[in-house]
Design an enzyme around this catalytic site. Structure first.
Site, PDB file in Angstrom:
ATOM      1  N   GLY A  50       0.868  -1.182   0.000  1.00 52.54           N
ATOM      2  CA  GLY A  50       0.000   0.000   0.000  1.00 52.54           C
ATOM      3  C   GLY A  50       0.905   1.233   0.000  1.00 52.54           C
ATOM      4  NE  ARG A  87       5.528  -3.621  -4.461  1.00 50.50           N
ATOM      5  CZ  ARG A  87       4.226  -3.769  -4.216  1.00 50.50           C
ATOM      6  NH1 ARG A  87       3.744  -3.513  -3.015  1.00 50.50           N
ATOM      7  NH2 ARG A  87       3.408  -4.159  -5.162  1.00 50.50           N
ATOM      8  CD  GLN A 199      -2.950  -7.192  -2.942  1.00 47.66           C
ATOM      9  OE1 GLN A 199      -3.655  -7.904  -3.647  1.00 47.66           O
ATOM     10  NE2 GLN A 199      -1.783  -6.753  -3.347  1.00 47.66           N
ATOM     11  CG  ASP A 240       0.151   1.693  -5.769  1.00 49.93           C
ATOM     12  OD1 ASP A 240      -0.986   1.273  -6.018  1.00 49.93           O
ATOM     13  OD2 ASP A 240       0.838   1.299  -4.813  1.00 49.93           O
ATOM     14  CG  ASN A 250      -5.206   1.463  -7.294  1.00 48.49           C
ATOM     15  OD1 ASN A 250      -4.445   1.547  -6.330  1.00 48.49           O
ATOM     16  ND2 ASN A 250      -6.388   0.895  -7.193  1.00 48.49           N
TER      17      ASN A 250
END
Ligand code: MRU
Length: 362
Positions: A50, A87, A199, A240, A250
């Site tokens: 997240g 990431r 998720q 994101d 996203n």
């Protein structure tokens, strides 16, 4: 088990801990962040995930790393680079490490540098809590409006987990929902399961269940059908990374929900803090880096079996899988962007209206 936050600092042990989100909802385990390797491992392997939480973890991880390392300029830059490599998509990661690095490099002594890292981590964490609270206060008006004319349960569809587990408190997409629920507005949430790592099915449903918010988990491909039958009033997702033009990256599958929402004239909102906006990028489809993860995440599925949490192979053993973790919803499909400063249209001028300082100070 009733945790309130996914990350915390223990002053008595001078240690950062996070909930291991890979194990939820069946197993509650805590993971310690002692140094740079722990930080990179936690972000890369999605112990934490997240966008806002990745940023907060990176900031605390920077502090934990610096504590046990030499803090000359070169080491600080190397740390930033290492953490940034964990990431590629979430803007909050780069936002947070840049802030910590800048604060650290302003100081000269090792002690002051460590202090600056800790202070900045605390500030970023506090700011994200504030941002999510404000996103809820602004975003709830959208749900209130729908309720004022519908006078019946407001059905909200969300994708992935953009709740407090993905942030620190309240969440982004879930914050308006929690606010509406607290105000007594009847809401019901359609929770996309969000393959491959589920998720939605694992985390959003767990969060909403704990808060007593009515919800239903659906297979990822269900949203379009629900929209055609007037069963969705509004879509709210997190992000994101969002470009200055309002293109929203996203979790993979978000774009398809936006297309279906447009086809059915359903409002589609992205909820995100300013720390998720990439003020340097305009064209999200061309320029936002999309993470490609291990194909094993697609080929296997995890769940609670008779021997505890087990992993099962879904595909033929040698099948190839492609695991794109995010997609980009172009601004033209986004009705609005809910931020801590208010709600903007998905376009540069309106985002800059809310964040005027970005005109001058990148
Ligand atoms: O791969 P993940 O679980 O880190 O992806 C998370 C999402 O896509 C969220 O929707 C996004 O980070 C917003 S979180 C408030």
């Amino acid at each position: 088990m009733n945790p309130k936050r996914p990350i915390w600092y223990l002053p008595e042990k001078d240690l950062v801990q996070v909930i291991d989100q890979r194990k939820l909802p069946h197993v509650y385990e805590v993971y310690d962040i002692n140094n740079c390797d722990d930080t990179v491992y936690a972000i890369k392997n999605m112990v934490v995930r997240g966008a806002p939480l990745i940023g907060v973890t990176a900031a605390w991880g920077f502090y934990m790393s610096l504590k046990n390392k030499t803090s000359d300029d070169e080491s600080v830059l190397e740390l930033e680079k290492k953490i940034n490599g964990s990431r590629p998509t979430a803007m909050n990661l780069f936002y947070a490490t840049k802030k910590v690095k800048e604060a650290v490099l302003k100081e000269n002594s090792p002690e002051k540098r460590i202090e600056a890292a800790k202070r900045t981590a605390e500030e970023i964490e506090a700011a994200e809590i504030f941002n999510c609270q404000k996103i809820g206060e602004f975003g709830v008006s959208l749900i209130e409006d729908i309720y004022s004319y519908k006078k019946d349960v407001v059905n909200i569809l969300t994708h992935c987990n953009a709740g407090w587990l993905a942030c620190v408190e309240y969440g982004t997409a879930t914050s308006p929902i929690y606010h509406a629920h607290e105000k007594g507005i009847p809401v019901h949430v359609w929770v996309d399961e969000t393959r491959p790592l589920n998720q939605g099915a694992r985390l959003t449903s767990w969060e909403l269940g704990q808060a007593g918010v009515p919800h239903t988990v659906i297979a990822d491909n269900t949203g379009g059908h629900l929209m055609q039958h007037d069963l969705v009033d509004i879509v709210i997702v997190g992000s994101d990374r969002t470009t200055v033009n309002g293109d929203v990256a996203n979790k993979i599958g978000t774009y398809l929900k936006a297309l279906a929402a447009r086809d059915n004239r359903i409002p589609f909102y992205a909820a995100l803090p300013g720390s998720t906006i990439d003020w340097e990028l305009e064209d999200g489809i061309r320029n936002i880096p999309i993470e490609l993860r291990d194909e094993e995440e697609i080929k296997y599925i995890e769940g609670l079996g008779s021997n505890g949490v087990e992993k099962f192979l879904v595909t033929p053993k040698h099948a190839h899988a492609a695991n794109y973790a995010f997609d980009v919803t172009p601004a033209r499909l986004v009705t609005g962007i809910i931020t801590e400063k208010g709600i903007a249209r998905a376009e540069k001028d309106d985002l800059l209206r809310l964040f005027p300082e970005k005109r001058y100070n990148r």
